[in-house]
Write a protein that holds these residues in place. Structure first.
Motif, PDB file in Angstrom:
ATOM      1  N   LEU A 151       0.829  -1.197   0.000  1.00  0.00           N
ATOM      2  CA  LEU A 151       0.000   0.000   0.000  1.00  0.00           C
ATOM      3  C   LEU A 151       0.868   1.253   0.000  1.00  0.00           C
ATOM      4  O   LEU A 151       1.797   1.381   0.795  1.00  0.00           O
ATOM      5  N   ASP A 152       0.587   2.186  -0.895  1.00  0.00           N
ATOM      6  CA  ASP A 152       1.322   3.442  -0.959  1.00  0.00           C
ATOM      7  C   ASP A 152       0.702   4.419   0.044  1.00  0.00           C
ATOM      8  O   ASP A 152      -0.398   4.923  -0.168  1.00  0.00           O
ATOM      9  N   ILE A 153       1.419   4.671   1.143  1.00  0.00           N
ATOM     10  CA  ILE A 153       0.878   5.526   2.198  1.00  0.00           C
ATOM     11  C   ILE A 153       1.682   6.820   2.327  1.00  0.00           C
ATOM     12  O   ILE A 153       1.602   7.507   3.338  1.00  0.00           O
ATOM     13  N   ASN A 154       2.432   7.162   1.287  1.00  0.00           N
ATOM     14  CA  ASN A 154       3.303   8.337   1.350  1.00  0.00           C
ATOM     15  C   ASN A 154       2.520   9.629   1.578  1.00  0.00           C
ATOM     16  O   ASN A 154       2.823  10.405   2.494  1.00  0.00           O
ATOM     17  N   VAL A 155       1.488   9.869   0.758  1.00  0.00           N
ATOM     18  CA  VAL A 155       0.697  11.102   0.884  1.00  0.00           C
ATOM     19  C   VAL A 155      -0.020  11.140   2.227  1.00  0.00           C
ATOM     20  O   VAL A 155      -0.049  12.172   2.910  1.00  0.00           O
ATOM     21  N   LEU A 156      -0.598  10.000   2.625  1.00  0.00           N
ATOM     22  CA  LEU A 156      -1.299   9.925   3.897  1.00  0.00           C
ATOM     23  C   LEU A 156      -0.370  10.272   5.056  1.00  0.00           C
ATOM     24  O   LEU A 156      -0.749  11.002   5.979  1.00  0.00           O
ATOM     25  N   THR A 157       0.861   9.760   5.010  1.00  0.00           N
ATOM     26  CA  THR A 157       1.814  10.025   6.082  1.00  0.00           C
ATOM     27  C   THR A 157       2.134  11.512   6.189  1.00  0.00           C
ATOM     28  O   THR A 157       2.213  12.064   7.299  1.00  0.00           O
ATOM     29  N   TRP A 158       2.314  12.190   5.052  1.00  0.00           N
ATOM     30  CA  TRP A 158       2.598  13.631   5.085  1.00  0.00           C
ATOM     31  C   TRP A 158       1.415  14.412   5.647  1.00  0.00           C
ATOM     32  O   TRP A 158       1.598  15.402   6.383  1.00  0.00           O
ATOM     33  N   ILE A 159       0.207  13.984   5.329  1.00  0.00           N
ATOM     34  CA  ILE A 159      -0.983  14.646   5.896  1.00  0.00           C
ATOM     35  C   ILE A 159      -1.002  14.473   7.409  1.00  0.00           C
ATOM     36  O   ILE A 159      -1.269  15.423   8.164  1.00  0.00           O
ATOM     37  N   ILE A 160      -0.702  13.254   7.863  1.00  0.00           N
ATOM     38  CA  ILE A 160      -0.666  12.982   9.298  1.00  0.00           C
ATOM     39  C   ILE A 160       0.393  13.838   9.981  1.00  0.00           C
ATOM     40  O   ILE A 160       0.164  14.416  11.053  1.00  0.00           O
ATOM     41  N   ILE A 161       1.568  13.958   9.366  1.00  0.00           N
ATOM     42  CA  ILE A 161       2.649  14.775   9.939  1.00  0.00           C
ATOM     43  C   ILE A 161       2.190  16.216  10.119  1.00  0.00           C
ATOM     44  O   ILE A 161       2.404  16.834  11.176  1.00  0.00           O
ATOM     45  N   ALA A 162       1.538  16.775   9.094  1.00  0.00           N
ATOM     46  CA  ALA A 162       1.076  18.166   9.164  1.00  0.00           C
ATOM     47  C   ALA A 162       0.067  18.365  10.284  1.00  0.00           C
ATOM     48  O   ALA A 162       0.149  19.330  11.065  1.00  0.00           O
ATOM     49  N   VAL A 163      -0.881  17.437  10.397  1.00  0.00           N
ATOM     50  CA  VAL A 163      -1.914  17.572  11.417  1.00  0.00           C
ATOM     51  C   VAL A 163      -1.337  17.330  12.805  1.00  0.00           C
ATOM     52  O   VAL A 163      -1.752  17.963  13.785  1.00  0.00           O
ATOM     53  N   VAL A 164      -0.367  16.421  12.924  1.00  0.00           N
ATOM     54  CA  VAL A 164       0.273  16.161  14.217  1.00  0.00           C
ATOM     55  C   VAL A 164       1.014  17.408  14.704  1.00  0.00           C
ATOM     56  O   VAL A 164       0.975  17.749  15.894  1.00  0.00           O
ATOM     57  N   ILE A 165       1.691  18.103  13.800  1.00  0.00           N
ATOM     58  CA  ILE A 165       2.367  19.352  14.179  1.00  0.00           C
ATOM     59  C   ILE A 165       1.350  20.373  14.684  1.00  0.00           C
ATOM     60  O   ILE A 165       1.557  21.024  15.713  1.00  0.00           O
ATOM     61  N   TYR A 166       0.231  20.496  13.955  1.00  0.00           N
ATOM     62  CA  TYR A 166      -0.829  21.416  14.385  1.00  0.00           C
ATOM     63  C   TYR A 166      -1.343  21.032  15.780  1.00  0.00           C
ATOM     64  O   TYR A 166      -1.519  21.888  16.649  1.00  0.00           O
ATOM     65  N   SER A 167      -1.575  19.722  16.002  1.00  0.00           N
ATOM     66  CA  SER A 167      -2.056  19.255  17.301  1.00  0.00           C
ATOM     67  C   SER A 167      -1.024  19.532  18.391  1.00  0.00           C
ATOM     68  O   SER A 167      -1.372  19.907  19.510  1.00  0.00           O
ATOM     69  N   GLY A 168       0.269  19.336  18.058  1.00  0.00           N
ATOM     70  CA  GLY A 168       1.329  19.604  19.026  1.00  0.00           C
ATOM     71  C   GLY A 168       1.353  21.052  19.459  1.00  0.00           C
ATOM     72  O   GLY A 168       1.481  21.361  20.650  1.00  0.00           O
ATOM     73  N   ILE A 169       1.216  21.951  18.499  1.00  0.00           N
ATOM     74  CA  ILE A 169       1.187  23.385  18.820  1.00  0.00           C
ATOM     75  C   ILE A 169      -0.030  23.709  19.683  1.00  0.00           C
ATOM     76  O   ILE A 169       0.057  24.493  20.636  1.00  0.00           O
ATOM     77  N   THR A 170      -1.171  23.076  19.379  1.00  0.00           N
ATOM     78  CA  THR A 170      -2.391  23.293  20.160  1.00  0.00           C
ATOM     79  C   THR A 170      -2.189  22.889  21.614  1.00  0.00           C
ATOM     80  O   THR A 170      -2.565  23.624  22.539  1.00  0.00           O
ATOM     81  N   TYR A 171      -1.581  21.716  21.830  1.00  0.00           N
ATOM     82  CA  TYR A 171      -1.343  21.251  23.201  1.00  0.00           C
ATOM     83  C   TYR A 171      -0.326  22.130  23.923  1.00  0.00           C
ATOM     84  O   TYR A 171      -0.461  22.396  25.124  1.00  0.00           O
ATOM     85  N   LEU A 172       0.701  22.585  23.219  1.00  0.00           N
ATOM     86  CA  LEU A 172       1.674  23.487  23.832  1.00  0.00           C
ATOM     87  C   LEU A 172       1.001  24.767  24.305  1.00  0.00           C
ATOM     88  O   LEU A 172       1.264  25.257  25.410  1.00  0.00           O
ATOM     89  N   ARG A 173       0.125  25.308  23.472  1.00  0.00           N
ATOM     90  CA  ARG A 173      -0.586  26.543  23.834  1.00  0.00           C
ATOM     91  C   ARG A 173      -1.490  26.296  25.049  1.00  0.00           C
ATOM     92  O   ARG A 173      -1.588  27.139  25.943  1.00  0.00           O
ATOM     93  N   LYS A 174      -2.153  25.127  25.087  1.00  0.00           N
ATOM     94  CA  LYS A 174      -2.968  24.800  26.245  1.00  0.00           C
ATOM     95  C   LYS A 174      -2.137  24.722  27.523  1.00  0.00           C
ATOM     96  O   LYS A 174      -2.527  25.215  28.569  1.00  0.00           O
ATOM     97  N   GLY A 175      -0.972  24.065  27.384  1.00  0.00           N
ATOM     98  CA  GLY A 175      -0.113  23.879  28.548  1.00  0.00           C
ATOM     99  C   GLY A 175       0.487  25.166  29.077  1.00  0.00           C
ATOM    100  O   GLY A 175       0.777  25.298  30.265  1.00  0.00           O
ATOM    101  N   MET A 176       0.693  26.150  28.178  1.00  0.00           N
ATOM    102  CA  MET A 176       1.296  27.424  28.607  1.00  0.00           C
ATOM    103  C   MET A 176       0.261  28.473  28.979  1.00  0.00           C
ATOM    104  O   MET A 176       0.608  29.526  29.500  1.00  0.00           O
ATOM    105  N   ARG A 177      -1.017  28.175  28.708  1.00  0.00           N
ATOM    106  CA  ARG A 177      -2.093  29.126  29.017  1.00  0.00           C
ATOM    107  C   ARG A 177      -2.307  29.169  30.530  1.00  0.00           C
ATOM    108  O   ARG A 177      -2.366  28.124  31.181  1.00  0.00           O
ATOM    109  N   PRO A 178      -2.429  30.368  31.108  1.00  0.00           N
ATOM    110  CA  PRO A 178      -2.671  30.484  32.546  1.00  0.00           C
ATOM    111  C   PRO A 178      -3.941  29.760  32.957  1.00  0.00           C
ATOM    112  O   PRO A 178      -4.936  29.748  32.232  1.00  0.00           O
ATOM    113  N   ALA A 179      -3.910  29.129  34.117  1.00  0.00           N
ATOM    114  CA  ALA A 179      -5.072  28.361  34.605  1.00  0.00           C
ATOM    115  C   ALA A 179      -6.228  29.293  34.928  1.00  0.00           C
ATOM    116  O   ALA A 179      -6.032  30.425  35.335  1.00  0.00           O
TER     117      ALA A 179
END
Length: 289
Positions: free
Chosen positions: A261-289
Motif C-alpha cells: 500500500l502506498d501511504i506516502n501522501v497519507l503520512t505527510w498529511i498525518i505529519i502536518a496535522v500532528v504538528i498542528y495538534s502539538g502546537i495546540t497542546y503546547l498553547r494549552k499547557g502554557m495558558r494560565p489556569a
C-alpha cells in the motif's frame, strides 16, 4: 530465548488484562464520556497504520483531540497506553515470529523498554494537567519531526548497507540504555517507533530487524505502563475499550489483506496535522489556569 520473550509478553498481557478488567468491573456504569463507535473507528485506523510502521500514538492523539473524546487532557497518556496494548501485542507476535533477529539483542532491548516504561508511568500519572498538555505538545512535535525525517529518507539512509542482526559489547549496552530511555518517554506520548528505528540503524542493525525490536518493545512496555495508569485511574475507560476493539480489527486487516500500500501522501498529511495538534497542546499547557 525468543520463546522466553513470547512467554514474557503473554504473561504481561495477562497481567494487564487482570487490572483492566477488574477496573472496568469496579467502575461499571461510570466509564466516562466518549463514543464507542467513534473510538472504535479511531482504533481501527490508527492500529492499521501502526501495523504498517507509521505508529499509533500521534494519529490517536490527533483524532482524540479532533473528536473531543476525552473528558480531560491528563487522561491522554494513560489512554494511549491502555487502549493500544492489545493491538500492539498482536503486532509483536506477528513480527517476532516472522523476522529473524538475535535472541539476546531482542530480549535485552525489549526488557530495557519495559523497565523504562514502569519508571516513566509512575512519574507521568502524578503530573498536573497543564504539564501533561505541555509535554504532549512537545512529544507530538518531536514525533512529527522524526516521521518527516523518515519520509525524507534520512532514517533509512542510516540503515543503508547494514546487515547485522545482533548487537554485542558496547553497542549492546548503548542499545539497552537507549531503549530504556525510549520506554520511559513513550509513557508521555513520544512514539517509540521512529527513534528506535534511528537508534538500531546507527548501531548497524539491518533495517528489517527494527520491526520486531520496535513492536516487541512496545508490546512489552505498554502492559506495564498501562497497569500503573489503570491503578491511578488516569485513563478514559469507554474510549480505551472502543479503541482496543477497533484496533484489533485494524491490525488483522493490515496484516492479512494489505500488501504494497502506498501511504506516502497519507503520512505527510498525518505529519502536518500532528504538528498542528502539538502546537495546540503546547498553547494549552502554557495558558494560565
Amino acid at each position: 530465548m525468543v520463546a522466553a520473550l513470547l512467554t514474557l509478553l503473554g504473561a504481561l498481557i495477562i497481567y494487564y488484562l487482570f487490572y483492566f478488567i477488574r477496573d472496568l468491573a469496579a467502575t461499571r456504569g461510570n466509564w466516562g464520556g466518549g463514543s464507542y463507535l467513534v473510538s472504535g473507528a479511531i482504533g481501527l485506523v490508527t492500529d492499521f497504520l501502526d501495523t504498517l510502521g507509521i505508529g499509533s500514538f500521534a494519529p490517536t492523539t490527533m483524532l482524540l483531540e479532533f473528536t473531543k473524546q476525552l473528558d480531560q487532557d491528563r487522561q491522554l497518556p494513560g489512554t494511549l497506553n491502555v487502549a493500544h496494548a492489545i493491538p500492539v501485542m498482536i503486532e509483536a507476535f506477528i513480527f517476532i515470529t516472522v523476522v529473524k533477529v538475535a535472541p539476546l539483542t531482542l530480549f535485552a532491548l525489549v526488557l530495557a523498554a519495559i523497565i523504562g516504561s514502569f519508571i516513566g508511568s509512575k512519574t507521568v500519572s502524578k503530573l498536573p494537567e497543564k504539564k501533561v498538555q505541555f509535554y504532549m505538545g512537545l512529544a507530538l512535535i518531536v514525533t512529527a519531526v522524526l516521521m518527516a525525517l523518515r519520509q525524507l529518507g534520512f532514517l533509512d539512509m542510516l540503515g543503508t548497507g547494514n546487515t547485522a542482526t545482533a548487537l554485542s559489547g558496547g553497542k549492546l549496552i548503548i542499545g539497552i540504555v537507549g531503549n530504556f530511555i525510549l520506554g520511559a518517554l513513550m509513557t508521555i506520548g513520544v512514539g517509540l517507533y521512529a527513534p528506535c528505528m534511528a537508534m538500531v540503524y546507527m548501531l548497524g542493525l539491518n533495517p528489517l530487524v527494527a520491526m520486531p525490536i520496535m513492536m516487541g518493545s512496545c508490546a512489552g512496555l505498554m502492559p506495564v505502563a498501562s497497569a500503573n495508569f489503570i491503578k491511578a485511574g488516569d485513563y478514559a475507560r469507554k474510549v480505551s475499550v472502543g479503541i482496543t476493539i477497533g484496533g484489533v480489527i485494524g491490525v488483522i486487516i493490515a496484516a492479512k489483506f494489505v500488501t504494497g500500500l502506498d501511504i506516502n501522501v497519507l503520512t505527510w498529511i498525518i505529519i502536518a496535522v500532528v504538528i498542528y495538534s502539538g502546537i495546540t497542546y503546547l498553547r494549552k499547557g502554557m495558558r494560565p489556569a
